[in-house]
Design a protein around this motif. Structure first.
Motif, short mmCIF file in Angstrom:
data_model
loop_
_atom_site.label_atom_id
_atom_site.label_comp_id
_atom_site.label_asym_id
_atom_site.label_seq_id
_atom_site.Cartn_x
_atom_site.Cartn_y
_atom_site.Cartn_z
N THR A 161 55.64 24.66 42.79
CA THR A 161 56.08 25.94 42.77
C THR A 161 55.67 26.58 44.11
O THR A 161 56.24 27.34 44.81
CB THR A 161 56.08 26.68 41.34
OG1 THR A 161 56.63 25.62 40.57
CG2 THR A 161 56.78 27.94 41.66
N ASP A 162 54.23 26.77 44.09
CA ASP A 162 53.37 27.49 44.92
C ASP A 162 53.82 27.10 46.37
O ASP A 162 53.93 27.95 47.37
CB ASP A 162 52.02 27.23 44.82
CG ASP A 162 51.14 28.04 45.71
OD1 ASP A 162 51.26 29.32 45.73
OD2 ASP A 162 50.28 27.58 46.31
N LEU B 268 56.87 28.34 47.50
CA LEU B 268 56.66 30.13 47.81
C LEU B 268 55.87 30.36 49.09
O LEU B 268 56.01 31.43 49.86
CB LEU B 268 55.92 30.49 46.65
CG LEU B 268 56.74 30.96 45.07
CD1 LEU B 268 55.84 31.85 44.46
CD2 LEU B 268 58.17 31.32 45.54
N TYR C 250 51.45 36.48 43.45
CA TYR C 250 52.09 36.95 44.67
C TYR C 250 52.13 38.51 44.76
O TYR C 250 53.01 39.12 45.49
CB TYR C 250 53.57 36.17 44.78
CG TYR C 250 53.26 34.88 45.45
CD1 TYR C 250 53.34 34.60 46.82
CD2 TYR C 250 52.69 33.77 44.60
CE1 TYR C 250 52.79 33.36 47.31
CE2 TYR C 250 52.54 32.37 45.23
CZ TYR C 250 52.73 32.41 46.60
OH TYR C 250 52.59 31.13 47.17
N PHE D 75 54.56 34.45 40.00
CA PHE D 75 55.19 35.33 40.96
C PHE D 75 54.90 36.66 40.40
O PHE D 75 54.85 37.49 41.44
CB PHE D 75 56.68 35.25 40.06
CG PHE D 75 57.54 33.88 40.50
CD1 PHE D 75 56.86 32.86 41.19
CD2 PHE D 75 59.05 33.90 40.15
CE1 PHE D 75 57.64 31.54 41.43
CE2 PHE D 75 59.60 32.63 40.38
CZ PHE D 75 58.83 31.46 41.14
N ILE E 290 63.04 37.38 46.38
CA ILE E 290 63.24 36.22 45.65
C ILE E 290 63.92 36.78 44.27
O ILE E 290 63.44 37.76 43.71
CB ILE E 290 61.91 35.30 45.45
CG1 ILE E 290 61.47 35.14 46.74
CG2 ILE E 290 62.23 34.49 44.29
CD1 ILE E 290 60.17 34.29 46.82
N PHE F 54 59.95 40.40 44.03
CA PHE F 54 60.68 39.57 42.81
C PHE F 54 61.60 40.21 42.27
O PHE F 54 61.18 41.50 41.71
CB PHE F 54 59.73 38.92 42.05
CG PHE F 54 58.95 37.87 42.88
CD1 PHE F 54 59.49 36.68 42.89
CD2 PHE F 54 57.79 38.08 43.45
CE1 PHE F 54 58.66 35.59 43.65
CE2 PHE F 54 57.06 37.13 43.99
CZ PHE F 54 57.52 35.80 44.34
N TRP G 212 65.60 31.38 42.33
CA TRP G 212 64.93 30.46 41.72
C TRP G 212 65.35 30.62 40.27
O TRP G 212 65.51 31.30 39.51
CB TRP G 212 63.33 30.85 41.54
CG TRP G 212 62.45 29.89 40.64
CD1 TRP G 212 62.25 29.83 39.44
CD2 TRP G 212 61.66 28.90 41.35
NE1 TRP G 212 61.42 28.83 39.25
CE2 TRP G 212 61.27 28.29 40.21
CE3 TRP G 212 61.58 28.27 42.62
CZ2 TRP G 212 60.32 26.87 40.37
CZ3 TRP G 212 60.78 27.39 42.61
CH2 TRP G 212 60.16 26.60 41.76
#
Ligand SMILES: *Cc1c(COP(=O)(O)O)cnc(C)c1O
Length: 305
Positions: free
Chosen positions: A79-80, A83, A110, A106, A92, A117, A140
């Motif tokens: 996942t990282d 991103l 981040y 998230f 996102i 987000f 996502w």
């Protein structure tokens, strides 16, 4: 090749030096070069690529109907990696129910990145559309979600992302490609915690990304190689072995899941059972549309709280 054959043979070749049908665990950091910059075969250094990992990555691409698979040291590392392609100012949009570790990344890792987000209920397509602007770079989706078994209609969301040229990533951990193939439904990136069903034996932490677009695959491979959260050869071997029985296991998980759901649904101490196979589950119709069966994951509330 059909899926049940792909889990065994998809993307696989016998070992060229010995004819072994399973790839050896190439437990090596470095590969010989005949002169500087001229490797003997295609391999130089295992952070960039390793033959055991390549065998797994090709199997991953095969079972998800992609062109490129990438194996990571955990699901969160995968996942990282996705991103890392984004920068301050980008936005996102993610589901309002996510695996806890994904939400933690998230919202905390981040937090000061400048990436914004949004966490939304993806069944509300109009609401989702209203959040999209020229900074939106990624949607996502996790479907079904861990833990509340929420679903999102991948095909409906892919129509939007394709029109707006936004990437769509789907965490397919709970469904597995046996039940659901996001790339076929229009998604750009499939992510897995291979720790779960793909590995299947509780003996490895691993993650995966699979894509159809080769340029996107190359870009993600660059991030993987340049940041280094790759899966080691032994762990790659274990996940590859796990995948061989994926079809059999997930089929049985579905059968067992239904029995557990039936038991819980009739239990006096249980208030609500969350399972996409239940006719009264709010996402039952989406589940029927995009999943082959309803999976082995179930969650529930007690009446006592
Ligand atoms: C476990 C899990 C992850 C994280 O994967 P790790 O391999 O534990 O890093 C991500 N998404 C879902 C749905 C999971 O269940």
């Amino acid at each position: 090749m059909k899926f049940n054959t792909k889990v065994i043979h998809g993307g696989q070749h016998h070992d060229p030096s010995t004819g072994a049908v399973m790839p050896p665990v190439y437990q090596t950091s470095t590969f010989v070069q005949t002169s500087p910059g001229k490797p003997l075969a295609d391999y130089e250094y295992s952070r960039a690529s390793n033959p055991t990992r390549t065998a797994l990555e090709d199997a991953l691409a095969s079972i998800e109907n992609g062109t490129r698979g990438l194996a990571f040291s955990s699901g969160l590392a995968a996942t990282d990696c996705v991103l890392r392609s984004f920068k301050a100012g980008d936005e996102i949009i993610a589901m309002d129910d996510l695996y806890g570790g994904t939400y933690r990344m998230f919202s905390r890792v981040y937090k000061d990145s400048g990436i914004k987000f949004h966490f939304v209920d993806m069944t509300n397509i109009e609401k989702l559309k209203s959040l999209i602007n020229e900074n939106t770079k990624l949607i996502w989706v996790e479907t079904p979600t861990n833990p509340l078994m929420k679903l999102a209609d991948i095909q409906e969301i892919a129509k939007i992302t394709q029109e707006k040229k936004i990437l769509l990533a789907v965490d397919n951990t709970f469904a597995t490609p046996y039940l659901q193939k996001p790339l076929d439904l229009g998604a750009d990136i499939v992510m897995h915690s291979a720790t779960k069903y793909l590995g299947g034996h509780s003996d490895v932490i691993a993650g995966a990304l699979i894509v159809k677009d080769e340029a996107l695959g190359e870009q993600l491979h660059f991030q993987q190689f340049a940041t280094g959260a790759t899966l080691g050869p032994m762990d790659s071997f274990l996940v590859l072995r796990g995948i061989k029985t994926l079809a059999l296991r997930v089929q049985r998980h579905c059968e067992n899941g239904e029995k557990v759901v039936e038991y819980l649904s009739n239990h006096p101490k249980i208030k609500t059972v969350y399972y996409p196979g239940l006719k009264n589950h709010p996402f039952h119709e989406i589940a029927k549309k995009q999943m082959k069966a309803f999976g082995g994951m179930v969650s529930f509330d007690f009446k006592s709280g």
